[in-house]
Design an enzyme around this catalytic site. Structure first.
Site, PDB file in Angstrom:
ATOM      1  CD  GLU A 384      -2.786  -1.321   2.386  1.00  0.00           C
ATOM      2  OE1 GLU A 384      -2.792  -0.407   3.216  1.00  0.00           O
ATOM      3  OE2 GLU A 384      -3.479  -2.347   2.504  1.00  0.00           O
ATOM      4  CG  ASN A 425      -0.487  -7.032  -1.405  1.00  0.00           C
ATOM      5  OD1 ASN A 425      -1.062  -7.631  -2.305  1.00  0.00           O
ATOM      6  ND2 ASN A 425      -0.953  -6.954  -0.162  1.00  0.00           N
ATOM      7  CG  HIS A 461      -9.751  -6.323   0.831  1.00  0.00           C
ATOM      8  ND1 HIS A 461      -9.945  -7.474   1.560  1.00  0.00           N
ATOM      9  CD2 HIS A 461      -8.457  -5.968   1.012  1.00  0.00           C
ATOM     10  CE1 HIS A 461      -8.818  -7.800   2.176  1.00  0.00           C
ATOM     11  NE2 HIS A 461      -7.895  -6.910   1.857  1.00  0.00           N
ATOM     12  CD  GLU A 490      -4.455  -8.159   1.817  1.00  0.00           C
ATOM     13  OE1 GLU A 490      -5.377  -7.487   2.304  1.00  0.00           O
ATOM     14  OE2 GLU A 490      -3.261  -7.825   1.909  1.00  0.00           O
ATOM     15  CG  ASP A 492     -12.333  -9.778   1.954  1.00  0.00           C
ATOM     16  OD1 ASP A 492     -12.427  -8.860   1.125  1.00  0.00           O
ATOM     17  OD2 ASP A 492     -11.736  -9.639   3.035  1.00  0.00           O
TER      18      ASP A 492
HETATM   19  O1  G3I Z   1      -3.841  -7.754  19.072  1.00  0.00           O
HETATM   20  C1  G3I Z   1      -4.586  -6.618  19.498  1.00  0.00           C
HETATM   21  C2  G3I Z   1      -5.248  -6.883  20.818  1.00  0.00           C
HETATM   22  O2  G3I Z   1      -4.258  -7.097  21.791  1.00  0.00           O
HETATM   23  C3  G3I Z   1      -6.131  -5.701  21.177  1.00  0.00           C
HETATM   24  O3  G3I Z   1      -6.837  -6.007  22.349  1.00  0.00           O
HETATM   25  C4  G3I Z   1      -7.120  -5.424  20.063  1.00  0.00           C
HETATM   26  C5  G3I Z   1      -7.968  -4.192  20.361  1.00  0.00           C
HETATM   27  O4  G3I Z   1      -8.238  -3.444  19.224  1.00  0.00           O
HETATM   28  O5  G3I Z   1      -6.408  -5.213  18.876  1.00  0.00           O
HETATM   29  C6  G3I Z   1      -5.645  -6.315  18.468  1.00  0.00           C
HETATM   30  O6  G3I Z   1      -4.988  -6.017  17.281  1.00  0.00           O
HETATM   31  C7  G3I Z   1      -5.802  -5.972  16.138  1.00  0.00           C
HETATM   32  C8  G3I Z   1      -5.161  -6.869  15.092  1.00  0.00           C
HETATM   33  O7  G3I Z   1      -5.888  -6.803  13.879  1.00  0.00           O
HETATM   34  C9  G3I Z   1      -5.062  -8.320  15.534  1.00  0.00           C
HETATM   35  O8  G3I Z   1      -6.310  -8.900  15.666  1.00  0.00           O
HETATM   36  C10 G3I Z   1      -5.860  -4.572  15.609  1.00  0.00           C
HETATM   37  O9  G3I Z   1      -6.554  -3.736  16.526  1.00  0.00           O
HETATM   38  C11 G3I Z   1      -6.555  -4.535  14.288  1.00  0.00           C
HETATM   39  O10 G3I Z   1      -6.481  -3.229  13.751  1.00  0.00           O
HETATM   40  C12 G3I Z   1      -5.887  -5.496  13.342  1.00  0.00           C
HETATM   41  O11 G3I Z   1      -6.575  -5.463  12.131  1.00  0.00           O
HETATM   42  C13 G3I Z   1      -5.896  -6.039  11.031  1.00  0.00           C
HETATM   43  C14 G3I Z   1      -5.645  -4.952   9.983  1.00  0.00           C
HETATM   44  O12 G3I Z   1      -5.052  -5.547   8.843  1.00  0.00           O
HETATM   45  C15 G3I Z   1      -4.723  -3.876  10.504  1.00  0.00           C
HETATM   46  O13 G3I Z   1      -4.909  -2.757   9.782  1.00  0.00           O
HETATM   47  C16 G3I Z   1      -6.764  -7.121  10.448  1.00  0.00           C
HETATM   48  O14 G3I Z   1      -6.861  -8.178  11.390  1.00  0.00           O
HETATM   49  C17 G3I Z   1      -6.145  -7.623   9.161  1.00  0.00           C
HETATM   50  O15 G3I Z   1      -7.039  -8.536   8.539  1.00  0.00           O
HETATM   51  C18 G3I Z   1      -5.911  -6.460   8.217  1.00  0.00           C
HETATM   52  O16 G3I Z   1      -5.305  -6.939   7.056  1.00  0.00           O
HETATM   53  C19 G3I Z   1      -5.034  -5.957   6.068  1.00  0.00           C
HETATM   54  C20 G3I Z   1      -3.777  -6.388   5.364  1.00  0.00           C
HETATM   55  O17 G3I Z   1      -2.727  -6.529   6.277  1.00  0.00           O
HETATM   56  C21 G3I Z   1      -3.389  -5.379   4.294  1.00  0.00           C
HETATM   57  N1  G3I Z   1      -4.470  -5.198   3.382  1.00  0.00           N
HETATM   58  C22 G3I Z   1      -5.736  -4.826   3.981  1.00  0.00           C
HETATM   59  C23 G3I Z   1      -6.146  -5.863   5.026  1.00  0.00           C
HETATM   60  C24 G3I Z   1      -7.493  -5.525   5.589  1.00  0.00           C
HETATM   61  O18 G3I Z   1      -7.455  -4.338   6.295  1.00  0.00           O
END
Ligand code: G3I
Length: 595
Positions: A384, A425, A461, A490, A492
């Site tokens: 990105e 990506n 997405h 990715e 979905d």
């Molecule tokens: O691990 C912490 C946890 O300790 C905390 O309590 C909780 C509270 O918010 O957050 C947890 O972390 C989260 C993490 O996922 C793990 O589950 C983050 O807040 C959350 O923002 C994070 O989201 C991920 C996101 O990327 C980050 O921007 C998504 O799971 C993940 O699917 C998403 O994946 C991205 C790709 O990397 C790049 N392309 C877009 C895609 C979708 O956004």
């Protein structure tokens, strides 16, 4: 359609034949070589050849041949295929050893070429132990092709899980150890997945508990918590899950490029290593259907490198090791990404010159890529970096190094792991202009100047109604024309489009996973994969990865739909049953119409 399984009686016939030929005593290698039709449609089929070691010593390396009248192989997987009718298939090293009682299986797709579904004889040194093309036993295989007695016998064991004696579980063609301490469902014991005996034995024929490679009679015990990914028919009424049967056994086995899935691991919610319903269910789905995993989060920057120079690889190593030991590849995600919490604090607070920033970036990329070198197939090197207007200026990397940071990351990644494919990506490139153009300009420049890059990752997405498959085809073919690989990284597809005219929560949105929604989603998944196959030639297929295993684990629910309602953007429901979209992906992979 249920798989048609054809099994020769070579094993039982072999002894007599071999004695008549006077050659069995000279060879310890003795195997059944069976040609299996696993899926059959008007113009083609998918098949497999299963080699079962019926001898008492291990087979080390194998090669088998066969020839059709009209049919022709279009692609093959889990083997090195040579020849052009006749064909010769040779082991790939990792599947060359077959212990006594164990089987290996490789797959292929066939164009019928106007002929019927041919069942050729399979020959080879290992087949029947005759030391040559054992035409008699192979004829037996051929003659038995329509025998119903034979078709119910095959255990179709395809994987190379080591057989150490005793019982194992044949789970849809893959051997797993039986759990010792887990009462039902999937377990995690001795650092590997296992299946509880009660769950294994409740699987339909020809699966279940096997002794030394042969199916034992399955008891009909059932397990209340056994995640089964192909256990019921698709629902015919509105339902929140719509799980059901597929017409094939495994997505990954339909093609020879990676069909991948993003997974939560480590300490994340729903980690695949949790020994609970979600963990066990996901591991079962992954090993049955997917040939590659991407860490949804745990290989991002802060997870691996939260203090400068101090890498924490434990959780990622657990995932990569598990994948490799289950014959699943790994796509690394992501070496450099500007986004929010996952940039480590030490980088967010770093004060330095441009050169010092480059040094710090290289340190990160090299440290991570060299650690996983030889164990990952590919990397999203930079994620990105563009917005529609050009370079993303809110990236801390751009702010401190300018556009230079991207090539520095690619160069460092190639130096650290010369064998991994390196991808740029991004999202919202599927619809072409203008972000896609920016990425293309960068890729062309890299290619001209010799900056290493192997492919473009399209996140996908997307929605049921956006973007058009025409746009997708155009962007795929432009990448193909550059000579780069194309990977859907990715994928979905939610049934609601929050940006669409019809969506206005809470007044107007799709609140249930209706048959109609599932059907539209099935066709859409199918059309996307169909477009990919049509535009991307085999040598440039980096693969297709779905962003999550089961619906309620999708990032979209929280991050796009604000937890306002359920969504169903993935291929498997929360009971780990395949949904219509899984059939849609399979249809496309088998070259069948999207309907
Ligand atoms: O691990 C912490 C946890 O300790 C905390 O309590 C909780 C509270 O918010 O957050 C947890 O972390 C989260 C993490 O996922 C793990 O589950 C983050 O807040 C959350 O923002 C994070 O989201 C991920 C996101 O990327 C980050 O921007 C998504 O799971 C993940 O699917 C998403 O994946 C991205 C790709 O990397 C790049 N392309 C877009 C895609 C979708 O956004």
């Amino acid at each position: 359609m249920l798989p048609i399984r054809i099994r020769s009686l070579a094993s039982s016939l072999m002894l007599g034949l071999g004695l008549a030929m006077g050659s069995v005593g000279a060879l310890a290698q003795t195997a059944d070589c069976n040609y299996i039709i696993s899926n059959d449609w008007n113009s083609g089929l998918t098949g497999a050849i299963q080699i079962t070691n019926t001898g008492s010593s291990s087979i080390d390396g194998w090669s088998v041949s066969w020839e059709y009248d009209a049919n022709r192989v279009t692609n093959a997987w889990n083997t090195q295929l040579s020849g052009d009718n006749p064909y010769t298939a040779t082991d790939m090293g990792w599947n060359g050893t077959i212990q006594p009682g164990q089987s290996v299986e490789f797959g292929f797709q066939v164009n019928k070429n106007g002929g019927g579904s041919e069942v050729p004889e399979v020959t080879g040194d290992v087949c029947s132990g005759s030391g040559g093309s054992s035409s008699a036993s192979s004829q037996a295989s051929s003659q038995l092709s329509s025998s119903s007695e034979a078709s119910s016998e095959s255990s179709s064991i395809s994987s190379s899980a080591p057989v150490t004696g005793g019982s194992q579980c044949n789970w849809y063609g893959t051997l797993y150890p039986l759990c010792e301490n887990t009462e039902s469902g999937w377990g995690w014991e001795n650092n590997e997945s296992c299946i509880a005996p009660s769950t294994c034995s409740s699987q339909p024929d020809p699966y279940g508990i096997v002794e030394g490679g042969a199916s034992s009679s399955a008891s009909s015990q059932s397990s209340s918590s056994a995640p089964a990914s192909s256990s019921s028919s698709f629902s015919s009424s509105s339902s929140s899950s719509a799980g059901g049967d597929l017409t094939f056994e495994s997505l990954r086995n339909l093609v020879d490029f990676p069909i991948g899935v993003a997974v939560p691991a480590g300490n994340e919610t729903n980690s695949i290593f949790d020994n609970d319903y979600e963990g066990n269910g996901q591991r079962g789905v992954i090993t049955q259907h997917f040939g590659q995993v991407t860490a949804g989060n745990i290989m991002k920057m802060s997870y691996l490198h939260n203090e400068r120079g101090n890498f924490t690889f434990g959780n990622a190593d657990e995932l990569v090791d598990w994948a490799i030991s289950n014959n699943v590849g790994v796509h690394g995600h992501a070496l450099v990404w500007h986004s929010d919490y996952q940039v480590p604090n030490w980088m967010q607070n770093f004060q330095g010159t441009e050169e010092e920033w480059v040094e710090a970036l290289r340190e990160h990329v090299s440290g991570v890529a060299s650690h996983f070198a030889g164990r990952v197939d590919s990397w999203d090197v930079v994620n990105e970096a563009f917005v529609d207007d050009g370079y993303r200026t809110d990236s801390i990397f751009y702010q401190n190094m300018g556009e230079r940071y991207i090539e520095e990351a690619f160069i460092a990644a190639r130096d650290a792991d010369p064998d991994a494919d390196l991808y740029y990506n991004d999202f919202s490139m599927e619809n072409g202009q203008p972000k896609f153009d920016r990425a293309m300009t960068m890729a062309e420049d890299f290619l001209q100047r010799g900056v290493p890059i192997d492919g473009i990752g399209f996140q996908f997405h997307v929605f049921i109604d956006w973007p058009s498959t025409t746009s997708m085809r155009e962007v795929f073919s432009r990448v193909v024309d550059l000579g780069l690989k194309v990977k859907i990284t990715e994928l979905d597809i939610p049934v609601n489009n929050p940006y669409g005219n019809d969506y206005s929560y809470p007044d107007n949105y799709i609140a249930e996973y209706t048959d109609d929604a599932a059907q539209r989603q099935k066709v859409r998944f199918c059309q996307i994969v169909e477009a990919y196959l049509a535009e991307v030639p085999p040598a440039q297929r980096g693969g297709v990865t779905v962003w999550g295993v089961f619906d309620s684990d999708s990032w979209l629910i929280e991050q796009t739909f604000d937890n306002n309602h359920d969504e169903w953007p993935l291929l498997f429901n929360d009971d780990f049953e395949p949904k219509p979209p899984a059939q849609g992906v399979g249809d496309a992979l088998m070259g069948m119409p999207c309907q």
